[in-house]
Design a protein around this motif. Structure first.
Motif, PDB file in Angstrom:
ATOM      1  N   PHE A  73       0.832  -1.196   0.000  1.00 60.78           N
ATOM      2  CA  PHE A  73       0.000   0.000   0.000  1.00 60.78           C
ATOM      3  C   PHE A  73       0.872   1.254   0.000  1.00 60.78           C
ATOM      4  CE2 PHE A  73      -3.420  -2.808   0.936  1.00 60.78           C
ATOM      5  CZ  PHE A  73      -4.595  -2.126   0.664  1.00 60.78           C
ATOM      6  N   SER A  74       1.915   1.237   0.830  1.00 57.93           N
ATOM      7  CA  SER A  74       2.803   2.389   0.923  1.00 57.93           C
ATOM      8  C   SER A  74       3.465   2.688  -0.419  1.00 57.93           C
ATOM      9  CB  SER A  74       3.869   2.131   1.987  1.00 57.93           C
ATOM     10  OG  SER A  74       4.685   3.269   2.167  1.00 57.93           O
ATOM     11  N   ASP A  75       3.938   1.630  -1.083  1.00 56.69           N
ATOM     12  CA  ASP A  75       4.574   1.821  -2.391  1.00 56.69           C
ATOM     13  C   ASP A  75       3.577   2.306  -3.434  1.00 56.69           C
ATOM     14  OD1 ASP A  75       6.989   1.030  -1.362  1.00 56.69           O
ATOM     15  OD2 ASP A  75       6.868  -1.030  -2.108  1.00 56.69           O
ATOM     16  N   ALA A  76       2.352   1.805  -3.348  1.00 53.05           N
ATOM     17  CA  ALA A  76       1.324   2.217  -4.307  1.00 53.05           C
ATOM     18  C   ALA A  76       0.996   3.702  -4.156  1.00 53.05           C
ATOM     19  CB  ALA A  76       0.064   1.376  -4.115  1.00 53.05           C
ATOM     20  N   ILE A  77       1.068   4.201  -2.935  1.00 50.73           N
ATOM     21  CA  ILE A  77       0.740   5.608  -2.680  1.00 50.73           C
ATOM     22  C   ILE A  77       1.933   6.521  -2.944  1.00 50.73           C
ATOM     23  CG2 ILE A  77       0.026   7.284  -0.922  1.00 50.73           C
ATOM     24  CD1 ILE A  77      -1.420   4.939   0.485  1.00 50.73           C
ATOM     25  N   TYR A  78       3.091   6.151  -2.404  1.00 53.91           N
ATOM     26  CA  TYR A  78       4.241   7.067  -2.427  1.00 53.91           C
ATOM     27  C   TYR A  78       5.343   6.647  -3.396  1.00 53.91           C
ATOM     28  CZ  TYR A  78       1.943   8.511   1.900  1.00 53.91           C
ATOM     29  OH  TYR A  78       1.023   8.935   2.830  1.00 53.91           O
ATOM     30  N   SER A  79       5.157   5.541  -4.111  1.00 54.48           N
ATOM     31  CA  SER A  79       6.111   4.975  -5.067  1.00 54.48           C
ATOM     32  C   SER A  79       7.229   4.245  -4.344  1.00 54.48           C
ATOM     33  CB  SER A  79       6.670   6.034  -6.018  1.00 54.48           C
ATOM     34  OG  SER A  79       7.670   6.805  -5.397  1.00 54.48           O
ATOM     35  N   VAL A  80       8.000   3.481  -5.098  1.00 57.11           N
ATOM     36  CA  VAL A  80       9.040   2.618  -4.532  1.00 57.11           C
ATOM     37  C   VAL A  80      10.366   3.368  -4.461  1.00 57.11           C
ATOM     38  CG1 VAL A  80      10.292   0.440  -4.806  1.00 57.11           C
ATOM     39  CG2 VAL A  80       7.881   0.606  -5.505  1.00 57.11           C
ATOM     40  N   GLU A  81      11.048   3.213  -3.329  1.00 56.60           N
ATOM     41  CA  GLU A  81      12.378   3.823  -3.189  1.00 56.60           C
ATOM     42  C   GLU A  81      13.412   2.989  -3.944  1.00 56.60           C
ATOM     43  OE1 GLU A  81      12.992   6.748  -1.579  1.00 56.60           O
ATOM     44  OE2 GLU A  81      10.808   6.806  -1.436  1.00 56.60           O
ATOM     45  N   GLU A  82      14.394   3.652  -4.517  1.00 56.80           N
ATOM     46  CA  GLU A  82      15.431   2.955  -5.278  1.00 56.80           C
ATOM     47  C   GLU A  82      16.186   1.955  -4.416  1.00 56.80           C
ATOM     48  OE1 GLU A  82      18.031   5.605  -7.279  1.00 56.80           O
ATOM     49  OE2 GLU A  82      16.463   6.519  -8.508  1.00 56.80           O
ATOM     50  N   ASP A  83      16.424   2.307  -3.151  1.00 54.92           N
ATOM     51  CA  ASP A  83      17.175   1.404  -2.272  1.00 54.92           C
ATOM     52  C   ASP A  83      16.278   0.432  -1.516  1.00 54.92           C
ATOM     53  OD1 ASP A  83      15.950   3.055  -0.448  1.00 54.92           O
ATOM     54  OD2 ASP A  83      17.801   3.958   0.302  1.00 54.92           O
ATOM     55  N   GLY A  84      14.968   0.522  -1.750  1.00 57.00           N
ATOM     56  CA  GLY A  84      14.034  -0.407  -1.123  1.00 57.00           C
ATOM     57  C   GLY A  84      13.739  -0.131   0.333  1.00 57.00           C
ATOM     58  N   ARG A  85      14.299   0.958   0.871  1.00 54.61           N
ATOM     59  CA  ARG A  85      14.086   1.263   2.284  1.00 54.61           C
ATOM     60  C   ARG A  85      12.868   2.168   2.454  1.00 54.61           C
ATOM     61  NH1 ARG A  85      19.126   3.721   4.957  1.00 54.61           N
ATOM     62  NH2 ARG A  85      19.285   4.875   3.004  1.00 54.61           N
ATOM     63  N   TYR A  86      12.382   2.245   3.699  1.00 59.81           N
ATOM     64  CA  TYR A  86      11.185   3.027   3.984  1.00 59.81           C
ATOM     65  C   TYR A  86      11.435   4.152   4.989  1.00 59.81           C
ATOM     66  CZ  TYR A  86       8.639  -0.501   1.385  1.00 59.81           C
ATOM     67  OH  TYR A  86       8.201  -1.316   0.376  1.00 59.81           O
ATOM     68  N   VAL A  87      12.411   3.976   5.856  1.00 62.46           N
ATOM     69  CA  VAL A  87      12.712   5.016   6.853  1.00 62.46           C
ATOM     70  C   VAL A  87      13.867   5.857   6.307  1.00 62.46           C
ATOM     71  CG1 VAL A  87      13.249   5.501   9.259  1.00 62.46           C
ATOM     72  CG2 VAL A  87      11.923   3.468   8.664  1.00 62.46           C
ATOM     73  N   THR A  88      13.555   6.701   5.351  1.00 68.20           N
ATOM     74  CA  THR A  88      14.566   7.526   4.695  1.00 68.20           C
ATOM     75  C   THR A  88      14.032   8.939   4.484  1.00 68.20           C
ATOM     76  OG1 THR A  88      13.837   7.015   2.444  1.00 68.20           O
ATOM     77  CG2 THR A  88      15.432   5.515   3.452  1.00 68.20           C
ATOM     78  N   GLU A  89      14.952   9.848   4.278  1.00 66.95           N
ATOM     79  CA  GLU A  89      14.559  11.236   3.995  1.00 66.95           C
ATOM     80  C   GLU A  89      13.806  11.324   2.676  1.00 66.95           C
ATOM     81  OE1 GLU A  89      16.567  15.706   3.895  1.00 66.95           O
ATOM     82  OE2 GLU A  89      17.846  13.930   3.697  1.00 66.95           O
ATOM     83  N   SER A  90      14.234  10.541   1.706  1.00 68.29           N
ATOM     84  CA  SER A  90      13.553  10.535   0.410  1.00 68.29           C
ATOM     85  C   SER A  90      12.096  10.111   0.567  1.00 68.29           C
ATOM     86  CB  SER A  90      14.282   9.585  -0.543  1.00 68.29           C
ATOM     87  OG  SER A  90      13.562   9.429  -1.742  1.00 68.29           O
ATOM     88  N   ARG A  91      11.866   9.083   1.392  1.00 64.23           N
ATOM     89  CA  ARG A  91      10.500   8.608   1.617  1.00 64.23           C
ATOM     90  C   ARG A  91       9.654   9.702   2.278  1.00 64.23           C
ATOM     91  NH1 ARG A  91       8.182   4.629  -0.964  1.00 64.23           N
ATOM     92  NH2 ARG A  91       6.632   3.446   0.184  1.00 64.23           N
ATOM     93  N   LEU A  92      10.234  10.351   3.277  1.00 58.85           N
ATOM     94  CA  LEU A  92       9.500  11.411   3.966  1.00 58.85           C
ATOM     95  C   LEU A  92       9.119  12.522   3.001  1.00 58.85           C
ATOM     96  CD1 LEU A  92       8.623  12.615   6.816  1.00 58.85           C
ATOM     97  CD2 LEU A  92      10.684  14.000   6.581  1.00 58.85           C
ATOM     98  N   ASN A  93      10.045  12.950   2.161  1.00 61.56           N
ATOM     99  CA  ASN A  93       9.755  14.028   1.218  1.00 61.56           C
ATOM    100  C   ASN A  93       8.688  13.632   0.214  1.00 61.56           C
ATOM    101  OD1 ASN A  93      11.444  16.181   2.106  1.00 61.56           O
ATOM    102  ND2 ASN A  93      13.231  15.105   1.306  1.00 61.56           N
ATOM    103  N   LYS A  94       8.695  12.368  -0.198  1.00 57.64           N
ATOM    104  CA  LYS A  94       7.645  11.902  -1.104  1.00 57.64           C
ATOM    105  C   LYS A  94       6.282  11.927  -0.408  1.00 57.64           C
ATOM    106  CE  LYS A  94      10.478   9.028  -4.128  1.00 57.64           C
ATOM    107  NZ  LYS A  94      10.824   7.656  -4.565  1.00 57.64           N
TER     108      LYS A  94
END
Length: 482
Positions: A73-94
């Motif tokens: 669900f998270s990936d469907a909403i915010y897209s997949v991170e290149e490194d596959g991680r979820y607790v990242t600054e990139s994830r937060l900004n998305k």
């Protein structure tokens, strides 16, 4: 009066600042008809929005609250991170960007002429079952203070210190309220905003080791200074920022990297500093068969150095930072007065090789017993921690008063330390830099500083290319154009 004015109370004939309770902060946000937004929290429950629901009047503030815990669900909403991680600054900004777009798409501005929108998000990992990793997370808010204003943003990284997941969740909720409240009621004073993040929290509960401000509300904010304040306020032991002036998360910069550190005052940075680091890099990479791509160079300034004259001169600090950033360097500000504490810190993030570049006088200080009276094992304990994992020192020579060149072969350590010194030297943990420029050995930052302040001739040639021009154009370090 500013609709987002701070809390002030009258005490006698003086107005003083008031630290509201967390419930009062949430209620004040809720009762402000101009504030409306969304909460997206992943990893520790919906701990921040819970305070707003409980405070009352939350329908005036909360457009949506969600937790996309399932990875699909998270990936469907915010897209997949290149490194596959979820607790990242990139994830937060998305998360912040996505939720802000949805607010603007779904809420018709004509129907909400006075609303100032915000999106609050966090993505965190609390302590694991084995209690080996205490947890960390990224927290941020994207907000506006006028309806037609572009969004401003505050993003910070935290390290949990508590060893109970429930306590960590509660701490996260309080911090989130403090951040949202600060964004609206303290945005004109970022220093105060940073300090208020610990309202009703203790520094033994949480560490803030990175923070960045951006957007129209913070056009005049220098994130290097904000990073410095985290160390000054004892919120963290060390912070880092890159050549772009933005705060960098130490864990990201140092992870699995070979690390070379040069400590100094850099007031100003000189050609000797640059020669030291370049010759050390060459030796470090060649002798250990390392990749330059996997080797990080850090220019470190200790807080004690910045406080050398008793008070923190923020302008002076920014001058140093500006020059180092212009040279493309990564800068660390730390509270590690002793070198062994720096080694311990770096070893938390990498299992690769660590080296330091330093002059003879610094090395002699390392072998002074008087600096380690606070340790049970004294200097033996300190040196054991310093030279752990075969940490190396690349030694730049000096000229003594008799114009004799002093290096590792002829420097004189105190007699009780002589055998210890020989041990580290024998095991190639103290290595001489031999291809130095002898004519540069008499260059010291404090002499250059005096010369430029007194407008003496020739100081420009003692600095890296372009640095003297920056000092002159901006009148840094007390320089005054004639």
């Amino acid at each position: 009066m500013n609709k987002f004015a701070e809390d002030l109370v009258l005490e006698g004939d003086r107005l003083i600042e008031h630290q509201p309770a967390i419930s009062d902060k949430a209620l004040r946000i809720n009762l402000n008809n101009n504030i409306y937004g969304t909460f997206a929290e992943i990893g520790a429950g919906q701990e921040t929005v819970r305070h707003f629901f409980r405070a009352g009047g939350s329908s005036r503030t909360i457009a949506k609250a969600m937790s996309a815990y399932d990875k699909v669900f998270s990936d469907a909403i915010y897209s997949v991170e290149e490194d596959g991680r979820y607790v990242t600054e990139s994830r937060l900004n998305k998360m912040l960007d996505y939720e802000t777009r949805k607010l603007e798409d779904r809420l018709i501005r004509e129907d909400n002429p006075s609303k100032t929108f915000f999106s609050y998000a966090n993505t965190v990992a609390t302590i694991d079952y084995a209690k080996k990793n205490k947890g960390h997370g990224w927290i941020g808010i994207k907000f506006q203070t006028e309806p037609d204003q572009a969004f401003s943003k505050i993003v910070l990284h935290i390290q949990f210190k508590e060893t109970d997941s429930k306590l960590q969740q509660e701490t996260l909720g309080i911090l989130g309220v403090n951040l949202i409240y600060g964004a609206y009621y303290q945005n004109h004073n970022p220093k105060k905003l940073i300090h208020s993040l610990y309202d009703h929290l203790d520094k033994d509960q949480i560490e803030i080791d990175s923070i960045n401000f951006s957007g129209p509300m913070f056009q005049d904010v220098d994130n290097r200074l904000m990073s410095l304040l985290l160390v000054k306020n004892d919120m963290t032991d060390a912070v880092m920022f890159g050549s772009d002036g933005l705060s960098k998360l130490p864990a990201n910069v140092l992870y699995k990297q070979n690390i070379l550190v040069l400590r100094g005052s850099f007031r100003p940075v000189t050609i000797v500093n640059m020669d030291m680091i370049q010759k050390s890099i060459d030796l470090f990479i060649r002798e250990n068969n390392l990749s330059r791509q996997n080797t990080t160079v850090i220019f470190e300034i200790t807080l004690s150095n910045l406080l050398a004259e008793g008070t923190l001169d923020e302008i002076d600090f920014l001058h140093r930072a500006e020059l180092l950033c212009s040279l493309g360097q990564t800068v660390m500000i730390s509270d590690f007065q002793e070198y062994y504490k720096l080694t311990e810190y770096l070893c938390k993030y990498t299992d690769q090789k660590i080296a330091m570049s330093m002059g003879v006088s610094s090395l002699l200080n390392i072998f002074q017993e008087k600096y380690y009276t606070n340790l049970t094992g004294g200097i033996l304990e300190a040196l054991g921690k310093l030279f752990r994992k075969n940490m190396m020192i690349y030694l730049y020579p000096m000229l003594n008063d008799d114009n004799q060149i002093i290096d590792s072969t002829n420097l004189k350590v105190d007699l009780p330390m002589k055998e210890l010194y020989k041990f580290f030297k024998k095991h190639n943990q103290i290595i001489d830099i031999t291809d130095y420029e002898e004519k540069h050995l008499g260059i010291f930052s404090h002499d250059v500083l005096r010369q430029l302040q007194e407008n003496e001739e020739g100081w420009e040639q003692q600095l890296p290319a372009g640095i003297s021009q920056m000092i002159k154009e901006n009148e840094l370090f007390g320089y005054q154009n004639k």
